[in-house]
Design an enzyme around this catalytic site. Structure first.
Site, PDB file in Angstrom:
ATOM      1  N   SER A 196       0.807  -1.214   0.000  1.00  0.00           N
ATOM      2  CA  SER A 196       0.000   0.000   0.000  1.00  0.00           C
ATOM      3  C   SER A 196       0.843   1.267   0.000  1.00  0.00           C
ATOM      4  CB  SER A 196      -0.930   0.004   1.220  1.00  0.00           C
ATOM      5  OG  SER A 196      -1.764  -1.130   1.226  1.00  0.00           O
ATOM      6  N   HIS A 253       1.253   4.724   4.553  1.00  0.00           N
ATOM      7  CA  HIS A 253       0.443   5.266   3.462  1.00  0.00           C
ATOM      8  C   HIS A 253       0.722   6.746   3.265  1.00  0.00           C
ATOM      9  CE1 HIS A 253      -2.383   1.796   4.611  1.00  0.00           C
ATOM     10  NE2 HIS A 253      -1.815   1.489   3.462  1.00  0.00           N
TER      11      HIS A 253
END
Length: 301
Positions: A196, A253
């Protein structure tokens, strides 16, 4: 006595981040250096491949393959993919292999040690990269690979194959380092894995560079993206909101998103556009090596 023992001081704990920091800087430099050399060698081989392709087309006309030939069908499917989709096929395959390895009981200890990242682990550096290809949940892997596939055409057309891979791999390591720092600051330790962070870099880079692009891919409802290759119309909200949504769940992230934004605004000019002196140096070293080889062969004769 053990209950009254004082916890380690912050400087002592944060000293564990020194090796990951060095690894992050070194790996990022090696990634972009390797990408620059790869691009240089690719350009050199384009002329040779051009004539080889002409000869292959002529041979195919002289000896057309049989209908239903599996190899031909695979080649046609491969040729139908965009350069971006062909580029990330290897990334998807690597993620699938690692996912299957998680299902082998005898590999569990190895997977936990090398394919999950944790600043308290004995192994600090290699998991920063390997965990980027690691997913324990099939849904987690499928969602990440779908988003990567969706953005691959725009990202690779924007960066080029070599630069894209350098950015993606560096982003995986950089986002993991940001996660290490966050865990050290908050004291919330535990293993992390997944692509991610690297994917957030690609998403943020594309949205920053091409905020008015079109897409036909159905992304989560809070993402509005429309890229030129799509068939349905959706609209973009700022990439800052996208990064903020994820930052509530994982520092990796947010670190990946910020790296993608920074690279488009500053990093491309600072790193990639200044690769020419390095490439020339490598080319001179290669020519010098070939000259020495030629001299040695001539002397032996």
């Amino acid at each position: 006595m053990a209950a009254n023992r004082a916890p380690p001081s912050p400087p002592r704990a944060f000293s564990r981040l020194f090796r990951p920091l060095v690894f992050t800087v070194g790996f990022t430099g090696c990634s972009f250096g390797s990408a620059a050399i790869w691009q240089y060698e690719s350009v050199k081989s384009q002329v040779r491949n051009f004539f080889n392709d002409i000869r292959a087309d002529w041979m195919e006309k002289m000896h057309p393959p049989k209908r239903g030939d599996v190899r031909r069908q695979l080649n046609q499917w491969w040729s139908s993919l965009s350069e971006g989709q062909r580029t990330i096929t290897g990334i998807i395959a690597a993620n699938a292999v690692v996912f299957c390895c998680w299902r082998i009981p005898s590999l569990q200890r190895t997977m936990l040690r090398y394919f999950t990242s944790n600043p308290t682990s004995k192994t600090l550096c290699s998991p920063m990269l390997l965990s980027t290809f690691s997913h324990f949940s099939f849904f987690h892997m499928a969602a990440n690979m779908y988003v990567l596939w969706s953005f691959s055409t725009s990202a690779v057309s924007m960066l080029g194959r070599e630069q894209f891979l350098a950015v993606y791999l560096s982003a995986g390591v950089i986002s993991t380092f940001v996660s290490y720092v966050s865990k050290m600051v908050t004291g919330r330790f535990g293993p992390s894995l997944g692509a991610s962070g690297a994917i957030m870099t690609i998403l943020a880079a594309v949205c920053t560079k091409m905020p008015d692009a079109k897409t036909g891919h159905h992304l989560p409802p809070y993402v509005h993206l429309h890229r030129a290759e799509g068939h349905h119309r959706q609209w973009i909200r700022p990439v800052w909101f996208w990064a903020g949504r994820f930052s509530t769940h994982s520092a990796a992230h947010l670190g990946g998103a910020m790296f993608g934004i920074w690279y488009v605004l500053f990093g491309h000019e600072l790193i990639w556009k200044n690769r020419e002196p390095f490439v020339k140096l490598v080319a001179r070293l290669e020519d010098s090596r070939r000259t020495r080889r030629g001299g040695d062969r001539g002397g032996s004769m």
